[in-house]
Design an enzyme around this catalytic site. Structure first.
Site, PDB file in Angstrom:
ATOM      1  N   ASN A 130     100.225  63.747  77.227  1.00 27.07           N
ATOM      2  CA  ASN A 130      98.832  63.521  77.598  1.00 27.07           C
ATOM      3  C   ASN A 130      98.242  62.570  76.562  1.00 27.07           C
ATOM      4  OD1 ASN A 130      96.157  63.587  78.247  1.00 27.07           O
ATOM      5  ND2 ASN A 130      95.838  65.768  77.808  1.00 27.07           N
TER       6      ASN A 130
ATOM      7  N   LYS B 257      95.416  61.230  76.614  1.00 24.75           N
ATOM      8  CA  LYS B 257      93.958  61.373  76.519  1.00 24.75           C
ATOM      9  C   LYS B 257      93.316  59.982  76.554  1.00 24.75           C
ATOM     10  CE  LYS B 257      94.759  65.736  74.241  1.00 24.75           C
ATOM     11  NZ  LYS B 257      94.319  66.770  73.323  1.00 24.75           N
TER      12      LYS B 257
ATOM     13  N   HIS C 171      92.041  70.825  81.930  1.00 28.26           N
ATOM     14  CA  HIS C 171      92.245  70.697  80.484  1.00 28.26           C
ATOM     15  C   HIS C 171      91.009  71.189  79.737  1.00 28.26           C
ATOM     16  CE1 HIS C 171      92.986  68.978  76.541  1.00 28.26           C
ATOM     17  NE2 HIS C 171      94.256  68.889  76.895  1.00 28.26           N
TER      18      HIS C 171
ATOM     19  N   GLU D  44      89.487  70.076  77.288  1.00 30.31           N
ATOM     20  CA  GLU D  44      88.495  69.035  76.964  1.00 30.31           C
ATOM     21  C   GLU D  44      87.607  68.747  78.169  1.00 30.31           C
ATOM     22  OE1 GLU D  44      91.339  66.243  75.404  1.00 30.31           O
ATOM     23  OE2 GLU D  44      91.686  67.608  73.727  1.00 30.31           O
TER      24      GLU D  44
ATOM     25  N   GLU E 235      97.452  76.145  76.662  1.00 27.16           N
ATOM     26  CA  GLU E 235      97.026  75.356  75.513  1.00 27.16           C
ATOM     27  C   GLU E 235      95.914  76.101  74.778  1.00 27.16           C
ATOM     28  OE1 GLU E 235      98.070  70.927  76.125  1.00 27.16           O
ATOM     29  OE2 GLU E 235      96.088  71.247  76.958  1.00 27.16           O
TER      30      GLU E 235
ATOM     31  N   GLY F  79      95.042  69.439  68.662  1.00 27.30           N
ATOM     32  CA  GLY F  79      94.603  68.385  67.756  1.00 27.30           C
ATOM     33  C   GLY F  79      94.238  68.882  66.369  1.00 27.30           C
TER      34      GLY F  79
ATOM     35  N   SER G  12      99.356  70.882  69.294  1.00 20.52           N
ATOM     36  CA  SER G  12     100.023  70.429  68.064  1.00 20.52           C
ATOM     37  C   SER G  12     101.544  70.599  68.104  1.00 20.52           C
ATOM     38  CB  SER G  12      99.426  71.122  66.832  1.00 20.52           C
ATOM     39  OG  SER G  12      98.036  70.840  66.729  1.00 20.52           O
TER      40      SER G  12
HETATM   41  P1  13P Z   1      97.777  67.870  70.656  1.00 21.59           P
HETATM   42  O1  13P Z   1      99.258  67.823  70.890  1.00 21.59           O
HETATM   43  O2  13P Z   1      97.218  66.599  70.086  1.00 21.59           O
HETATM   44  O3  13P Z   1      97.351  69.094  69.908  1.00 21.59           O
HETATM   45  O4  13P Z   1      97.100  67.977  72.124  1.00 21.59           O
HETATM   46  C1  13P Z   1      97.544  68.940  73.001  1.00 21.59           C
HETATM   47  C2  13P Z   1      96.896  68.704  74.309  1.00 21.59           C
HETATM   48  O5  13P Z   1      95.705  68.894  74.468  1.00 21.59           O
HETATM   49  C3  13P Z   1      97.715  68.190  75.410  1.00 21.59           C
HETATM   50  O6  13P Z   1      97.044  68.240  76.622  1.00 21.59           O
END
Ligand code: 13P
Length: 256
Positions: free
Chosen positions: A12, A14, A99, A101, A171, A177, A217
């Protein structure tokens, strides 16, 4: 039987990578996978604007292209939005929905995401449905309750047939992150719980067949331990997917 489930590593991106940066990243990943192929499913989710070209850049590699979102309606007067059938028409096979976010910054609810899943499935897309708890919910020890709610609210109204096109991604928000990762034991515990929840709604065969990915992560250094857990069928990778070699190393971290 766990070993019969599809194993999936998904990137992803983003809101990262300009068009040329994104294509360069895909070309590099493509070359790495040509030199050392994988039997598992590799999915890459770039931003919308890269999707059409991304599909062409990976034609020979088996990499599947995903979108990071789609609108809940099939079409219409929704200025600035992108529909599931538009995605399908440019070669997109998967869409990431729900997601954290999108839930946090764009107010998406389980009910809205359920509508999106319905529209996406009708357009022929496979769905990576994300669930996971924020830190305070885990601290209050309500994480199982919340994840059960997220799974039930978003999926309960679907016929089992739709579930064959749904992948779950767990997640934990506190691990996204942040550099904090769920321990392999924490991931396994929640993945087994999600599988039990699916069993309760759809029965054992769907529960056993649905891939459940871990996200938060995941990196080359911790991927092997996470992917060795019996109910962890893959990963959804943010930061580490922006570096071709790191993402490639994660792809090759499944136990033999
Ligand atoms: P990170 O791997 O940067 O923690 O992000 C995970 C994520 O949100 C994947 O959709």
């Amino acid at each position: 039987m766990p070993e019969t489930r599809e194993k999936i590593i998904a990137a992803n991106w983003k809101m990262n990578k300009t068009f040329h940066e994104g294509l360069a990243l895909l070309v590099e990943l493509n070359m790495l996978l040509e030199s050392e192929p994988t039997q598992h499913t590799v999915v890459v989710a770039p931003p919308y604007i890269h999707l059409h070209s991304a599909g062409h850049a990976v034609t020979d590699t088996g990499i599947k292209i995903a979108a990071q979102n789609c609108h809940q309606e099939a079409n219409g007067a929704f200025t600035g939005e992108v529909s599931a059938s538009m995605l399908e028409s440019v070669g997109v096979e998967f869409v990431i929905l729900g997601h954290s976010e999108r839930r946090q910054y764009f107010g998406e609810t389980d009910e809205l995401v359920a509508q999106k899943i319905k529209t996406a499935a009708a357009a022929g897309l496979k769905v990576i449905y994300c669930c996971g708890e924020p830190l305070e919910v885990r601290q209050e020890e309500k994480h199982f309750e919340l994840v059960k709610q997220q799974i039930t609210n978003a999926l309960k109204d679907f016929q089992p047939g739709v579930l064959k096109d749904v992948v779950i991604a767990y997640e934990p928000v506190w691990a996204i992150g942040t550099g904090l990762t769920a321990s392999p034991e924490q991931a396994q515990e929640m993945h087994a719980f999600i599988r039990e929840t699916l069993k309760g709604i759809f029965g054992e065969s769907i529960a056993k067949a649905t891939p459940i990915l871990y996200g938060g992560s995941m990196k080359p250094g911790n991927a092997k331990a996470l992917l060795s857990q019996p109910d962890v069928d893959g990963g959804l990778i943010g930061g580490a997917s922006l570096v071709a070699q790191d993402f490639f190393d994660i792809i090759h971290s499944f136990p033999a």
